[in-house]
Design an enzyme around this catalytic site. Structure first.
Site, short mmCIF file in Angstrom:
data_model
loop_
_atom_site.label_atom_id
_atom_site.label_comp_id
_atom_site.label_asym_id
_atom_site.label_seq_id
_atom_site.Cartn_x
_atom_site.Cartn_y
_atom_site.Cartn_z
N HIS A 99 0.88 -1.17 0.00
CA HIS A 99 0.00 0.00 0.00
C HIS A 99 0.92 1.23 0.00
CE1 HIS A 99 -2.24 -2.99 2.45
NE2 HIS A 99 -3.36 -2.43 2.05
N ASP A 102 2.34 2.02 3.34
CA ASP A 102 3.32 1.11 3.96
C ASP A 102 4.74 1.56 3.68
OD1 ASP A 102 1.11 -0.57 4.31
OD2 ASP A 102 1.51 -1.63 2.44
C1 XLS Z 1 -7.41 -6.50 4.70
C2 XLS Z 1 -6.98 -6.76 3.35
C3 XLS Z 1 -5.84 -5.88 2.85
C4 XLS Z 1 -5.74 -5.96 1.36
C5 XLS Z 1 -4.98 -4.85 0.73
O1 XLS Z 1 -8.11 -7.27 5.31
O2 XLS Z 1 -6.67 -8.11 3.22
O3 XLS Z 1 -4.65 -6.21 3.47
O4 XLS Z 1 -5.19 -7.16 0.94
O5 XLS Z 1 -5.50 -3.62 1.03
#
Ligand code: XLS
Ligand code: NI
Ligand code: NI
EC number: 5.3.1.5
Length: 441
Positions: A99, A102
């Protein structure tokens, strides 16, 4: 400098190895479906869980001990990039995912945030020049900051919608810059808490408008990555709009987006929706919409997204069964959207966890491959539906009948005595046998 001094190169050493930093079943070079396992499985590391996550939970602070703990802000962000590429190389993993939030910290305003991002993305791009690890997908975090309290593209506040558009616009540019193969939309807070204050129709219409604009922009800049929608039924909102594959399919068809998206299916989200992992993969596959996988597992005793590293061999086997039947994942991959438990706070645990996950999926692949080669389930299923290959069944399938003829057939045949046992327990025992045998050699 090295961030992971205890670990050198992780290699395949085979099932007899006791080396905790070696693969026992994942042999990147082994052939599967005409490809090497590495090419077929397309494993990815999730940046957020592995480098950004600190092991905090709602009751306590982070526990993770990381070599960059003393740093802050952009220095921390840069150290994480350095550490991540060392990790990718040592694990020999072909992909990663992140993301925006991140990799680079949010600043006081959007343009400063973008500046931070530009700096880090340039650094990542530089590392990618000499690394084999590529970007499977990127996405935008539109759920952490308080501005997203009521959602992003489904927020009641149009300014929030615009802010979200700016973030995804940037995300698409970053994806293009780094050659990402997919772009993910996970709902974040796209959902609601109570209908007492919610205009669901407007929120869903807006979500579709947002997706259409995203696609238009990707096209405009020549970013041809596969768009992926990642269903999840709840958490953080009580009701998430992209509830599961079935709900997602209806939404995409309703709004003319069915050719724009495929699904990114996460195991733990499937179980939260009351489905098995393989159910979600199967439903996406038979609709030609299986795009990618967030490989993790939940805990049957806990009702939230625990994002554990996948070690359940039944689950990995039945998942790989679907993936092999799908002829692989195309531009998608197996992304470990999984985090080490809070008590596994050493950096070594990051390696152990990924090795466990990759080995578990490799075992699943071997078992599924044998099941398919021997047509164990396929033959059983074909026989179970045989009545549709002849007589009245064939007429039904080929559209050569109607209620008059069917009714006449039913009146004529008397009592139904030709139902056959589903043999569920026997099939499970056969699955056990394959599981045990496939791991022997
Ligand atoms: C959250 C999601 C997230 C997505 C990406 O539960 O799994 O991590 O994979 O935004
Ligand atoms: Ni996920
Ligand atoms: Ni999740």
């Amino acid at each position: 400098m090295s961030y992971f001094k205890n670990v050198s190169q992780v290699k395949y050493e085979g099932p007899n190895s006791n080396n905790p930093f070696a693969f026992k079943y994942y042999n990147p070079e082994e052939q599967i479906n005409g490809q090497s396992m590495e090419e077929f499985m397309r494993f990815a590391v999730s940046y957020w869980h592995t480098f950004t996550g600190e092991g905090a939970d709602p009751f306590g602070a982070g526990t993770a001990v990381r070599p960059y703990d003393h740093l802050k802000g952009m220095d921390l962000a840069k150290a994480r990039v350095e550490a991540s590429f060392e990790f990718f190389e040592k694990l020999d993993v072909p992909f990663f995912c992140f993301h925006d939030f991140d990799v680079a910290p949010e600043a006081d305003n959007l343009s400063e945030t973008f500046k931070n991002l530009d700096e880090i993305v340039a650094m990542i791009k530089d590392y990618m020049k000499t690394s084999k690890t590529k970007l499977l997908w990127n996405t935008a975090n539109m759920f952490t900051h308080p501005r997203w309290t009521f959602g992003a593209a489904t927020a009641p506040n149009a300014d929030v919608f615009a802010y979200a558009a700016a973030k995804v616009k940037k995300g698409l540019e970053i994806g293009k810059e780094l050659g990402s193969e997919n772009y993910v939309f996970w709902g974040g807070r796209e959902g609601y808490e109570t209908l007492l204050n919610t205009d669901m129709k407007l929120e869903l219409d807006n979500l579709a408008r947002f997706f259409h604009m995203a696609k238009d922009y990707a096209k405009e800049i020549g970013f041809d990555a596969q768009f992926l929608i990642e269903p999840k039924p709840k958490e953080p909102t009580k009701h998430q709009y992209d509830f599961d594959v079935a709900t997602g399919l209806a939404f995409l068809h309703q709004y003319g987006l069915q050719d724009v998206f495929k699904f990114n299916i996460e195991a733990n989200h499937a179980t939260l929706a009351g489905h098995t992992f393989e159910h979600e993969l199967h439903l996406a596959r038979i609709n030609g919409m299986l795009g990618s996988v967030d490989a993790n597992q939940g805990d049957t005793l806990l009702g939230w997204d625990t994002d554990e590293f996948p070690t359940d061999l039944y689950s990995t086997t039945l998942a790989m069964y679907e993936i092999i039947k799908n002829n692989g994942l195309g531009t998608g991959g197996l992304n470990f959207d999984a985090k080490v438990r809070r008590g596994s706070f050493d950096t070594d645990d990051l390696f152990h966890a990924h090795i466990a996950g990759m080995d578990s999926f490799a075992i699943g692949t071997k078992v599924a491959k044998r099941l398919l080669e021997d047509k164990v389930l396929e033959d059983f299923i074909a026989d179970r539906y045989k009545s549709y290959t002849e007589g009245i069944g064939k007429d039904i399938v080929e559209g050569n009948t109607d209620f008059h003829k069917l009714s006449a057939h039913a009146l004529e045949m008397g009592t139904i005595t030709n139902n056959k046992s589903g043999r569920q327990e026997n099939l499970r025992a056969i699955l056990n046998k394959y599981l045990l045998e496939a791991t022997q050699g």
